[in-house]
Enzyme design. Structure first.
Site, PDB file in Angstrom:
ATOM      1  N   HIS A 268     -27.218  -2.340  17.301  1.00 23.90           N
ATOM      2  CA  HIS A 268     -27.892  -3.011  18.412  1.00 23.90           C
ATOM      3  C   HIS A 268     -26.881  -3.656  19.356  1.00 23.90           C
ATOM      4  CE1 HIS A 268     -32.015  -3.503  16.193  1.00 23.90           C
ATOM      5  NE2 HIS A 268     -31.513  -2.283  16.095  1.00 23.90           N
TER       6      HIS A 268
ATOM      7  N   SER B 104     -31.988   2.844  17.850  1.00 31.40           N
ATOM      8  CA  SER B 104     -31.948   1.455  18.306  1.00 31.40           C
ATOM      9  C   SER B 104     -30.721   1.139  19.146  1.00 31.40           C
ATOM     10  CB  SER B 104     -32.008   0.508  17.099  1.00 31.40           C
ATOM     11  OG  SER B 104     -33.187   0.728  16.361  1.00 31.40           O
TER      12      SER B 104
END
Length: 304
Positions: A254, A207
């Site tokens: 993220h 991610s």
């Protein structure tokens, strides 16, 4: 009373004219030389459009045999397959996922992102406990964890995003620059995780690198003067999901990947043509040194 050419009101922004047809306003520029080009002069390239002169120069028509090959907006060499690095990265992720399914949790514990934790095992009062994690010297976890997944939905979402975001960026940046973007984004996400997440909690997944591609896509679209609304909506939705309570998402990865990806992409597509390679690779090197320095500082902090 004076009037501006083309009936423009005083102070109103006027688009530049095509470099070959000055009377035709246009908002499109050649991705190589950046001169404004009208629809008649646009020649479709792997990313954006090129002017006739750059296309002739890249193919060698009317030039010597040593004419340079066509270049991307970031200076990379244009190639036929603009998905090669994307395919390789996807294959690595899927291969590691299959290995995780075959070996169980052992591989996850060996490769996942982990700051510092005591290994499971019987307590021995006569010897110090065995420790695991980046702070114990397992620095490889900062990269290996970015290729590690446990659930089908997790790898499915990440690989779908890689497949859609990767090829346009690979075409725009070139293979080497795209791979550098991906790896630095993954590293940036895990370094921020190292600093902000509890040191004994494991995290894994691509991610961080994927959010780096989101950030890079936004930078590239702005540089190409494309409509920013689609990527803004997509990025906004993913950021909202990132911070939804109860989903156990490592928002640190993220956010770190997004920031690093945007910085790398900005250096890639805004570097001056005269010193393009120096600025691009210099910026990546400085960013890598910064991430390593932050990792060392966090390690010192954890070890006291």
């Amino acid at each position: 009373m004076e009037h501006q050419q083309g009936g423009q009101e005083p102070g109103q922004y006027q688009l530049p004219g095509c470099y070959r047809h000055q009377d035709r306003e246009t908002g499109i520029r050649c991705t190589r030389c950046e001169r404004p080009i009208c629809p008649e002069c646009m020649i479709a390239a792997s990313v954006g459009y090129q002017c006739p002169e750059c296309v002739r120069g890249g193919s060698g028509t009317g030039h010597s045999a040593g004419a340079s090959r066509p270049r991307t907006i970031a200076g990379g060499t244009m190639v036929g397959d603009t998905r090669l690095v994307t395919k390789v990265l996807l294959a690595i992720n899927v291969t590691v996922f299959v290995a995780v399914l075959a070996t169980g949790r052992d591989l996850v514990e060996q490769l996942a992102m982990l700051g510092l934790a005591r290994a499971d095992g019987p307590f021995d009062p006569f010897s110090p406990p065995e420790m695991l994690g980046v702070a114990d010297g397992e620095w490889y976890r900062l990269i290996t964890s970015a290729f590690l997944h446990q659930e089908f939905w997790h790898i499915g979402f990440n690989m779908m995003a890689l497949w859609f975001l990767g090829p346009p960026l690979e075409a725009a940046l070139g293979r080497a620059r795209f791979l550098t973007l991906y790896l630095l984004s993954a590293l940036g996400g895990n370094v921020l995780t190292y600093w902000l997440m509890a040191q004994n909690v494991m995290s894994l997944g691509a991610s961080g690198a994927i959010f780096g591609l989101f950030g890079a896509t936004a930078v590239l679209m702005r540089r190409m003067r494309y409509d920013m609304r689609p990527i803004a909506v997509l990025l906004g939705v993913n950021l909202v999901i990132t911070f939804v309570p109860g989903l156990n998402i490592a928002w640190q990865a993220h956010l770190g990947g997004l920031i690093v990806g945007a910085i790398v992409a900005y250096a890639m597509v805004h570097a001056p043509r005269e010193r393009r390679a120096l600025v691009q690779w210099g910026a990546c090197a400085l960013l890598a040194v910064l991430l390593v320095t932050l990792t060392i500082a966090r390690t010192i902090n954890l070890l006291g």
